[in-house]
Design a protein around this motif. Structure first.
Motif, PDB file in Angstrom:
ATOM      1  N   ARG A 142     -33.126 130.066  20.447  1.00  0.00           N
ATOM      2  CA  ARG A 142     -31.692 129.823  21.240  1.00  0.00           C
ATOM      3  C   ARG A 142     -32.145 129.647  22.743  1.00  0.00           C
ATOM      4  NH1 ARG A 142     -27.287 133.381  19.665  1.00  0.00           N
ATOM      5  NH2 ARG A 142     -27.189 131.655  17.868  1.00  0.00           N
ATOM      6  N   ALA A 143     -32.591 131.058  23.062  1.00  0.00           N
ATOM      7  CA  ALA A 143     -33.831 130.812  24.212  1.00  0.00           C
ATOM      8  C   ALA A 143     -34.557 129.749  24.372  1.00  0.00           C
ATOM      9  CB  ALA A 143     -34.596 132.024  25.078  1.00  0.00           C
ATOM     10  N   GLY A 145     -34.480 126.511  23.419  1.00  0.00           N
ATOM     11  CA  GLY A 145     -34.182 125.424  23.338  1.00  0.00           C
ATOM     12  C   GLY A 145     -34.062 124.905  21.803  1.00  0.00           C
ATOM     13  N   ASP A 169     -26.096 127.234  15.158  1.00  0.00           N
ATOM     14  CA  ASP A 169     -25.245 126.538  15.988  1.00  0.00           C
ATOM     15  C   ASP A 169     -23.915 124.914  15.638  1.00  0.00           C
ATOM     16  OD1 ASP A 169     -26.453 127.397  17.904  1.00  0.00           O
ATOM     17  OD2 ASP A 169     -28.544 126.130  17.439  1.00  0.00           O
ATOM     18  N   ARG A 360     -21.735 123.719  25.779  1.00  0.00           N
ATOM     19  CA  ARG A 360     -23.173 125.336  26.352  1.00  0.00           C
ATOM     20  C   ARG A 360     -23.955 124.598  25.094  1.00  0.00           C
ATOM     21  NH1 ARG A 360     -18.716 128.900  27.362  1.00  0.00           N
ATOM     22  NH2 ARG A 360     -18.565 129.594  29.811  1.00  0.00           N
ATOM     23  N   ASP A 363     -26.055 121.405  26.837  1.00  0.00           N
ATOM     24  CA  ASP A 363     -26.918 121.837  27.669  1.00  0.00           C
ATOM     25  C   ASP A 363     -27.983 123.053  27.588  1.00  0.00           C
ATOM     26  OD1 ASP A 363     -26.850 122.223  30.593  1.00  0.00           O
ATOM     27  OD2 ASP A 363     -26.639 124.196  30.395  1.00  0.00           O
ATOM     28  N   ARG A 364     -27.894 123.745  26.508  1.00  0.00           N
ATOM     29  CA  ARG A 364     -29.266 124.401  25.961  1.00  0.00           C
ATOM     30  C   ARG A 364     -30.025 124.048  25.253  1.00  0.00           C
ATOM     31  NH1 ARG A 364     -28.962 127.297  21.002  1.00  0.00           N
ATOM     32  NH2 ARG A 364     -26.853 127.343  21.248  1.00  0.00           N
TER      33      ARG A 364
END
Length: 481
Positions: A142-143, A145, A169, A360, A363-364
């Motif tokens: 997740r971090a 992207g 997700d 969110r 955005d990620r």
């Protein structure tokens, strides 16, 4: 844990359903043998593993590797329910962690095909802690992207649902699948079975879509195309205005194009541009036009703007709001855009939570967002208060404020106070000729000021809520019409 039923797809069949002739290359983690009968020395565990392997042809309950779905490369992991009920042991954790690491290293989306009964009791706490490994691997992905998509098959329960499944997700489910944290043998005897089904989880906002098997490949392909990974995507174009006669595109618009001006398809209208349609002369007229039932609503705008829409469903807290539509879409030129659209009703807390979730996620993943504002205001009934209306609205404001990707807003109807403003992009909000935006509805303003109903129109004028007023005040960049 129950054995696999004859009609339940194997792990490799589930993969082949999606990859087809494009193929799949299996990967394996480095060997890490277990002690005899596993970490607990559970009598008969080695024999049970041997029987499971002979029955399924697999060495563990997860198969993973690299493949292509549609034209999109991804990392796939698939659970084999026939191997000890698809349960998670230490070696399962090795494979799951390796699958996430493969996606991270190659910068590919992760597609999980889940069918599991949960943690493997024959390995005790060693098995249970694999859930922490999966959660950590998911956080790293997740971090970075990179998107995670889960397809939950029958059954998906226990820790597998609470990590690989519900932690994705986007969560898609096969019809009739058993889905829930509590498996069939550990839930209360009088529990409603619908709550533990794919359809029940969809109704509760925990699953984004229930997809028949013959539609799964096309649906997953669209999701992979929409979620990327992407780099350097432009802002979402401002949609073209639609007529009140049933959604004919306005100047510069067209199916899937959504352009804001006739001369520059896909470009935003210039600040302060004057629309072709007549503007309301009074505040009362502006309010009446925004409330006209013949005015195009969000569904018409989204249908005109996107060639493909992929809804996200629910707030992941047990609720949904049918008056707010959100998800991702693909425009005619292939550009992905996330959308959040109010449908003219008071927006409920679940709607705001779903909106914040969508913003969110976009955005990620670096995907621009389009919001369509149209609400008389946030729902203000007692149930909405109990459901956390204030906190949900605050979270939506925060999601917009923190977004690094461009957010584009078009007010298509009523802009009712903070419940509408929570979805408006500061500095990039546009309005249609049949919209208004106000700190408060003119009727309520007149009541607070102790004015008679006959002065509601004059109050509307004082509020300066017309489209042209909003441009003059610097709130809106342009009028689209």
């Amino acid at each position: 844990m129950p054995d696999a039923t004859p009609d339940r797809a194997t792990a490799r069949e589930a993969i082949a359903l999606l990859t087809g002739a494009a193929g799949f290359t299996e990967h394996r983690p480095p060997p890490s043998p277990l002690p005899p009968d596993g970490p607990l020395g559970w009598a008969g565990y080695d024999a049970a593993r041997e029987r499971a392997s002979a029955r399924t042809g697999e060495e563990e309950s997860v198969v993973y590797g690299a493949g292509v779905v549609g034209d999109y490369p991804c990392v796939l992991l698939s659970f084999e329910f026939g191997f000890l009920g698809g349960s998670l042991g230490r070696q399962t954790g090795d494979r799951l962690a390796a699958a996430y690491e493969l996606a991270l290293t190659r910068r590919l989306p992760l597609l999980a095909l889940v069918a599991t009964g949960g943690s493997r009791m024959q390995e005790g706490m060693v098995a249970l802690t694999q859930l922490q490994r999966v959660a950590a691997a998911s956080v790293r992905l997740r971090a970075a992207g990179l998107p995670q998509i889960a397809v939950v098959r029958d059954p998906t329960t226990g820790g597998g649902w609470a990590t690989v499944g519900a932690g994705a997700d986007v969560v898609l489910a096969l019809p009739g699948a058993q889905v829930g944290f509590a498996g069939s043998r550990v839930r209360p005897p009088d529990a409603d079975p619908y709550a533990y089904s794919a359809e029940g989880q969809f109704a509760a906002g925990q699953v984004d879509a229930v997809v028949p098997a013959d539609e799964l490949t096309a649906t997953v392909t669209h999701w992979l195309r929409a979620l990327g990974p992407h780099e350097g995507l432009p802002a979402a174009p401002v949609p073209g205005a639609l007529s009140a006669g049933g959604g004919e595109p306005g100047a510069g618009a067209g199916t899937g194009s959504g352009a804001g001006t006739p001369s520059a398809a896909g470009a935003a209208p210039t600040a302060g541009s004057v629309p072709a349609a007549p503007l309301p002369e009074t505040g009362r007229e502006a309010v009446a036009r925004a409330r006209d039932p013949r005015r195009p609503r969000a569904e018409a705008y989204l249908a005109d703007y996107f060639a493909v829409r992929l809804p996200l469903h629910g707030d992941r807290s047990g609720s949904t709001d049918p008056g707010l539509l959100c998800g991702f879409g693909l425009r005619a030129d292939g550009q992905p855009v996330a959308y959040v659209a109010q449908c003219g009703t008071p927006t409920r807390p679940a709607g705001y939570r779903a909106a914040a979730r969508t913003i969110r996620l976009a955005d990620r993943l670096g995907i621009p967002v389009l919001t369509l504002v149209d609400t008389p205001g946030a729902a203000n009934d007692a149930e909405a208060e109990r459901a956390g209306a204030g906190a949900a609205i605050a979270d939506t404001f925060a999601a917009i404020a923190a977004a690094r990707i461009p957010v584009t807003t078009l007010v298509i109807g009523e802009g009712g106070s903070g419940g509408a403003l929570a979805l408006a992009a500061p500095g990039n909000t546009h309005v249609t000729v049949d919209s208004y935006f106000s700190v408060i509805a003119p009727e309520l303003a007149a009541a607070i000021l102790k004015r008679p109903p006959s002065e509601t129109g004059a109050t509307a004028d004082q509020l300066r809520l017309r489209p042209q007023d909003l441009v003059d005040l610097g709130f809106a960049r342009s009028i689209v019409g």
